[in-house]
Design a protein around this motif. Structure first.
Motif, PDB file in Angstrom:
ATOM      1  N   ILE A  76      -5.806   3.264  -7.071  1.00 23.94           N
ATOM      2  CA  ILE A  76      -5.050   1.935  -6.775  1.00 23.94           C
ATOM      3  C   ILE A  76      -4.194   1.551  -7.614  1.00 23.94           C
ATOM      4  O   ILE A  76      -3.101   0.964  -7.308  1.00 23.94           O
ATOM      5  N   PHE A  77      -4.008   2.129  -8.921  1.00 27.85           N
ATOM      6  CA  PHE A  77      -2.808   1.655  -9.853  1.00 27.85           C
ATOM      7  C   PHE A  77      -1.674   2.491  -9.207  1.00 27.85           C
ATOM      8  O   PHE A  77      -0.585   1.752  -8.965  1.00 27.85           O
ATOM      9  N   VAL A  78      -1.530   3.546  -8.726  1.00 27.63           N
ATOM     10  CA  VAL A  78      -0.486   4.446  -8.174  1.00 27.63           C
ATOM     11  C   VAL A  78      -0.221   3.708  -7.087  1.00 27.63           C
ATOM     12  O   VAL A  78       1.160   3.417  -6.785  1.00 27.63           O
ATOM     13  N   ILE A  79      -1.085   3.112  -6.087  1.00 26.13           N
ATOM     14  CA  ILE A  79      -0.791   2.446  -4.954  1.00 26.13           C
ATOM     15  C   ILE A  79      -0.046   1.079  -5.138  1.00 26.13           C
ATOM     16  O   ILE A  79       1.163   0.872  -4.609  1.00 26.13           O
ATOM     17  N   ILE A  80      -0.526   0.250  -6.041  1.00 25.20           N
ATOM     18  CA  ILE A  80       0.215  -0.892  -6.545  1.00 25.20           C
ATOM     19  C   ILE A  80       1.648  -0.521  -6.913  1.00 25.20           C
ATOM     20  O   ILE A  80       2.497  -1.233  -6.604  1.00 25.20           O
ATOM     21  N   ALA A  81       1.872   0.287  -8.010  1.00 27.98           N
ATOM     22  CA  ALA A  81       2.953   0.595  -8.588  1.00 27.98           C
ATOM     23  C   ALA A  81       3.955   1.143  -7.661  1.00 27.98           C
ATOM     24  O   ALA A  81       5.064   0.920  -7.644  1.00 27.98           O
ATOM     25  N   GLY A  82       3.426   2.022  -6.781  1.00 24.55           N
ATOM     26  CA  GLY A  82       4.077   2.456  -5.546  1.00 24.55           C
ATOM     27  C   GLY A  82       4.788   1.366  -4.996  1.00 24.55           C
ATOM     28  O   GLY A  82       6.080   1.522  -4.447  1.00 24.55           O
ATOM     29  N   CYS A  83       3.965   0.622  -4.155  1.00 25.72           N
ATOM     30  CA  CYS A  83       4.602  -0.400  -3.569  1.00 25.72           C
ATOM     31  C   CYS A  83       5.708  -1.329  -3.970  1.00 25.72           C
ATOM     32  O   CYS A  83       6.728  -1.610  -3.489  1.00 25.72           O
ATOM     33  N   LEU A  84       5.265  -1.521  -5.470  1.00 21.47           N
ATOM     34  CA  LEU A  84       6.195  -2.629  -6.160  1.00 21.47           C
ATOM     35  C   LEU A  84       7.605  -1.952  -6.394  1.00 21.47           C
ATOM     36  O   LEU A  84       8.564  -2.262  -6.056  1.00 21.47           O
ATOM     37  N   TRP A  85       7.572  -0.393  -6.946  1.00 23.19           N
ATOM     38  CA  TRP A  85       8.740   0.164  -7.223  1.00 23.19           C
ATOM     39  C   TRP A  85       9.516   0.427  -5.814  1.00 23.19           C
ATOM     40  O   TRP A  85      10.977   0.523  -5.728  1.00 23.19           O
ATOM     41  N   HIS A  86       8.861   0.889  -4.730  1.00 16.96           N
ATOM     42  CA  HIS A  86       9.394   1.167  -3.500  1.00 16.96           C
ATOM     43  C   HIS A  86      10.144   0.035  -3.034  1.00 16.96           C
ATOM     44  O   HIS A  86      11.212  -0.193  -2.671  1.00 16.96           O
ATOM     45  N   GLY A  87       9.235  -1.129  -2.965  1.00 13.72           N
ATOM     46  CA  GLY A  87       9.851  -2.328  -2.231  1.00 13.72           C
ATOM     47  C   GLY A  87      10.891  -3.205  -3.079  1.00 13.72           C
ATOM     48  O   GLY A  87      11.897  -3.559  -2.394  1.00 13.72           O
ATOM     49  N   LEU A  88      10.724  -3.333  -4.174  1.00 15.60           N
ATOM     50  CA  LEU A  88      11.614  -4.066  -5.160  1.00 15.60           C
ATOM     51  C   LEU A  88      13.040  -3.139  -5.053  1.00 15.60           C
ATOM     52  O   LEU A  88      14.011  -3.762  -5.053  1.00 15.60           O
ATOM     53  N   HIS A  89      12.872  -2.082  -5.292  1.00 11.34           N
ATOM     54  CA  HIS A  89      14.284  -0.891  -5.166  1.00 11.34           C
ATOM     55  C   HIS A  89      14.959  -1.284  -3.874  1.00 11.34           C
ATOM     56  O   HIS A  89      16.203  -1.364  -3.766  1.00 11.34           O
ATOM     57  N   ARG A  90      14.120  -1.203  -2.600  1.00 13.12           N
ATOM     58  CA  ARG A  90      14.861  -1.386  -1.350  1.00 13.12           C
ATOM     59  C   ARG A  90      15.300  -2.847  -1.263  1.00 13.12           C
ATOM     60  O   ARG A  90      16.544  -3.092  -0.599  1.00 13.12           O
TER      61      ARG A  90
END
Lengths: 126, 141
Positions: A60-74
């Motif tokens: 779950i930590f990887v999923i939350i962090a992944g969404c954040l870094w993916h989304g905010l970079h994009r």
């Protein structure tokens, strides 16, 4: 003005963006299907049972962090398409935001895991 | 690009409308793809809020999770996020063979690349497997 050429930090963000993109594609559909079913009254989204295991908390930590870094970079790189000229302030807000929210996610997810398994002597509202 | 030479050049900047992308379906798809980022951030924040529930003074975290997820606004946003995640996956997997080009063999005279569809099928297969595993684990855990 310094004459030294500074290495760009972009590859780090791009790497996190790429990893996050994989997480969004692979994990979010299944997670959202279960969240929608739970919203309809089907008892299938056993979130707190999952994060009471170390592997579930990590996932779950990887999923939350992944969404954040993916989304905010994009979002940062799409500012130009929305006719917003990206400034260092945009960069600070979006990437520090991603970092702060990632740390917060880590504190909550692993905090829950540690408390529920008795590694931390605190009590939670259950 | 710092330049301290004074310039008298007045470059012409063609005016761009805020809806520059709306007239071409290619750019509409592009903007929708970029827009999936907002939904990914929304899901992250939603999961963060859900995880924070037992730390707040809310009695019964599991019931609170159900309450959050059955909220009509959250439900509709989750539905949009699901469509966005699948659309993101579609674009992401199609772009993967362009991002990493792999050769069939390591022989120097063999320049055949692994065809795009291998990546795309492989990634969709992995997604199907991951979906199955996540649904089974979260239901049975």
């Amino acid at each position: 003005m310094s004459s030294k050429i500074r290495r760009s930090d972009e590859p780090v963000y791009w790497g996190l963006f790429g990893a996050g993109g994989m997480v969004v594609g692979m994990a979010l559909p299944a997670l959202l299907i279960l969240m929608l079913l739970q919203g309809l009254g089907v008892n299938c989204f056993h979130y707190f049972s999952l994060i009471s295991h170390w592997w579930g908390a990590l996932a779950i930590f990887v999923i939350i962090a992944g969404c954040l870094w993916h989304g905010l970079h994009r979002i940062y790189h799409s500012l130009h398409d929305l006719l917003i000229k990206p400034t260092p302030l945009h960069h600070y807000v979006l990437y520090w935001g991603a970092l702060v929210l990632t740390v917060l996610a880590g504190v909550f997810v692993f905090g829950y895991y540690l408390i529920i398994n008795g590694f931390l002597n605190l009590s939670l509202q259950q | 690009m710092d330049n301290n030479v004074k310039s008298y050049r007045k470059p012409y900047n063609r005016p761009v409308k805020r809806t520059w992308w709306a007239d071409w379906s290619f750019y509409v798809a592009y903007m929708l793809r970029e827009g999936t980022a907002f939904l990914a951030v929304f899901v992250a924040l939603e999961l963060l809020v859900i995880t924070a529930l037992p730390f707040c003074a809310i009695k019964g975290a599991d019931a609170a999770v159900t309450a959050v997820l059955s909220n009509p606004i959250a439900f509709i946003l989750n539905l949009i996020a699901l469509v966005a995640a699948v659309f993101h996956a579609f674009t992401w997997y199609n772009l993967m063979p362009k991002a990493m080009r792999m050769f069939f063999t390591k022989k120097p005279d063999d320049t055949r690349l692994i065809p795009d569809k291998f990546y795309v099928f492989g990634l969709w297969g992995a997604t199907a497997a991951a979906t199955l595993v996540i649904i089974l684990v979260l239901t049975l855990v």
